[in-house]
Motif scaffolding. Structure first.
Motif, short mmCIF file in Angstrom:
data_model
loop_
_atom_site.label_atom_id
_atom_site.label_comp_id
_atom_site.label_asym_id
_atom_site.label_seq_id
_atom_site.Cartn_x
_atom_site.Cartn_y
_atom_site.Cartn_z
N CYS A 84 48.43 21.16 18.37
CA CYS A 84 49.52 21.24 19.36
C CYS A 84 50.65 22.12 18.84
O CYS A 84 51.24 22.90 19.58
CB CYS A 84 50.04 19.85 19.71
N CYS B 176 44.84 19.69 22.09
CA CYS B 176 44.60 18.53 21.21
C CYS B 176 43.15 18.07 21.27
O CYS B 176 42.68 17.60 22.30
CB CYS B 176 45.52 17.37 21.60
N CYS C 132 46.97 10.36 17.40
CA CYS C 132 47.15 11.63 16.69
C CYS C 132 46.65 11.52 15.25
O CYS C 132 46.89 10.52 14.57
CB CYS C 132 48.63 12.03 16.71
#
Ligand code: SF4
Ligand code: SF4
Length: 422
Positions: free
Chosen positions: A218, A191, A212
């Motif tokens: 991911c 990430c 996010c």
């Protein structure tokens, strides 16, 4: 890359992120031999966490039929192929002897998803070898359910030699899966926003929904394909290990750690979840009376799923007794033969520990066995066997007794007056 010790692989490996080990680690042991694919676990998870708009194709917990089924379709075969392409004929284990709980399966000589990425992607565009499944591959979570492998090379024909152990010629089995809350999570390492973290108290891996940005690195990197993108919120989501239950903050839990929804709902009584103690290097600290420690490190009947991927997953499986050994070794590593040998001829303690499954929703921290009388003596698969009606007692976090249960199943005889009462 940081060098870390991966005890599944029996060696150090490069991990492209800073490793951090929790005090206790969320872990589970699924007994494949008992799963009946009722999908109650799948629905327990879905109805708790993923029933909203945009989550229609999102199944944090799923049960797929091996070898043909998969969610997303073909996830494991694709990963194995990517690693084989990166390291042709090199994905093998040494024949060297296993060594205690720091190298229980020998040594993996091949390349993990992290090592293969460093070698094949120059400069590495991702921190782990992986791929993004297509929308179509996410569409059919239960594709190929109950489709058996039949006669080799002949379409739609079952093998008449069929069903004699140790290996059935016609076979399939159910693989129940959730996120493995890995010790070296590929999702976390990949990430770019550092939106994924591993909780220091229980090792549960979470995605911070505010951080996010939906890059899906991911999703691409997780070899088990257990992070999923949600189109309408444009962020990724994954199994959260029902953490309010595990930490005992769920209103139902009365402050005592409780197993997740998928574990608690299991009709086949094949799921047990716990919190295992870790050493400072991430290996399991000796905890002889913890049932998961016993199953993984003492009886050695439970094995990690695709340990060669390198994330040190915390999901363990008692392999299915009837499936071809070669297939099982590919999936669970070199410990398969020993695990099946012990599971097929369980000793007194293993029989007792297997009886701990699903008598309660509380997390078991330790067990004790009180010896009982001999109830059976005879032959089992050409070997002498003696069974005792021992009592196995489970204790929780504060060392309070949660339940006790006996080896002998109680016999309930339906009274004659109910004979035609349906
Ligand atoms: S299984 Fe996948 S999503 Fe879960 S912790 Fe491991 S790498 Fe991350
Ligand atoms: S609830 Fe248990 S038996 Fe049913 S599919 Fe899930 S893991 Fe298998």
């Amino acid at each position: 890359m940081e060098q870390v010790y991966n005890w599944h692989l029996g060696r150090e490996m490069g991990y492209p992120y800073e490793a951090a080990y929790p005090k206790r680690q969320f872990a589970f042991v699924f007994n494949i031999n008992r799963c009946i694919a009722c999908q109650t676990c799948t629905m327990a998870c879905k109805s708790t966490w993923t029933f909203n708009k945009g989550q229609e194709q999102m199944w944090w917990a799923n049960v797929e039929t091996k070898p043909y089924g998969g969610y997303p379709q073909g996830w494991d075969m694709k990963l194995l192929q990517l690693l084989e392409d990166a390291n042709p004929n090199g994905q093998v284990w040494s024949k060297g002897k296993a060594n205690g709980s720091t190298r229980p399966y020998g040594t993996f000589k091949g390349e993990t998803v992290f090592e293969a990425a460093e070698k094949t992607l120059t400069p590495p565009s991702s921190r782990a070898v992986g791929y993004l499944p297509t929308d179509e591959e996410w569409n059919s979570p239960n594709i190929y359910e109950d489709n058996a492998v039949g006669k080799r090379g002949v379409r739609d024909k079952l093998d008449d030699a069929g069903s004699r152990l140790p290996e059935h010629r016609t076979w399939f089995f159910y693989l129940a899966r959730i996120c493995n809350h890995c010790s070296y999570p590929a999702c976390l390492a990949a990430c770019p926003r550092k939106a994924i973290y591993k909780r220091p108290e229980d090792g549960i891996v979470l995605i911070d929904q505010k951080e996010c940005r939906g890059y899906r690195k991911c999703v691409e990197a997780c070899p088990y394909k257990k992070t999923m993108y949600r189109g309408n919120t444009r962020v990724s989501e994954k199994c959260i290990a029902c953490y309010p239950r595990v930490e005992g903050s769920d209103p139902e839990s009365d402050g005592e750690p409780m197993e997740t929804r998928c574990m608690a709902a299991c009709i086949g009584q094949m799921r047990m979840q716990g919190l295992v103690k870790l050493n400072e290097d991430g290996t399991w600290a000796e905890d002889r009376q913890n049932p998961l420690y016993y199953l993984v490190h003492v009886a050695k009947v439970a094995l990690p799923l695709y340990p060669q991927f390198g994330t040190q997953p915390n999901g363990y499986y008692i392999p299915p007794r009837w499936a071809p050994r070669e297939y099982l070794r590919q999936m669970f590593g070199p410990g398969v033969d020993e695990a099946l040998e012990r599971y097929a001829q369980p000793d007194r303690e293993l029989l007792a520990v297997l009886n701990l499954y699903r008598r309660s929703n509380r997390i078991i921290y330790r067990y004790e066995i009180e010896e009982g009388p001999k109830v059976y003596e005879g032959m089992l698969r050409d070997r002498p066997v003696t069974i005792y009606n021992d009592t196995v007692i489970a204790y929780g976090k504060s060392d309070q007794e949660i339940f006790r249960t006996e080896i002998e199943e109680p016999l309930h005889i339906r009274p004659a007056k109910h004979a035609n009462s349906i």
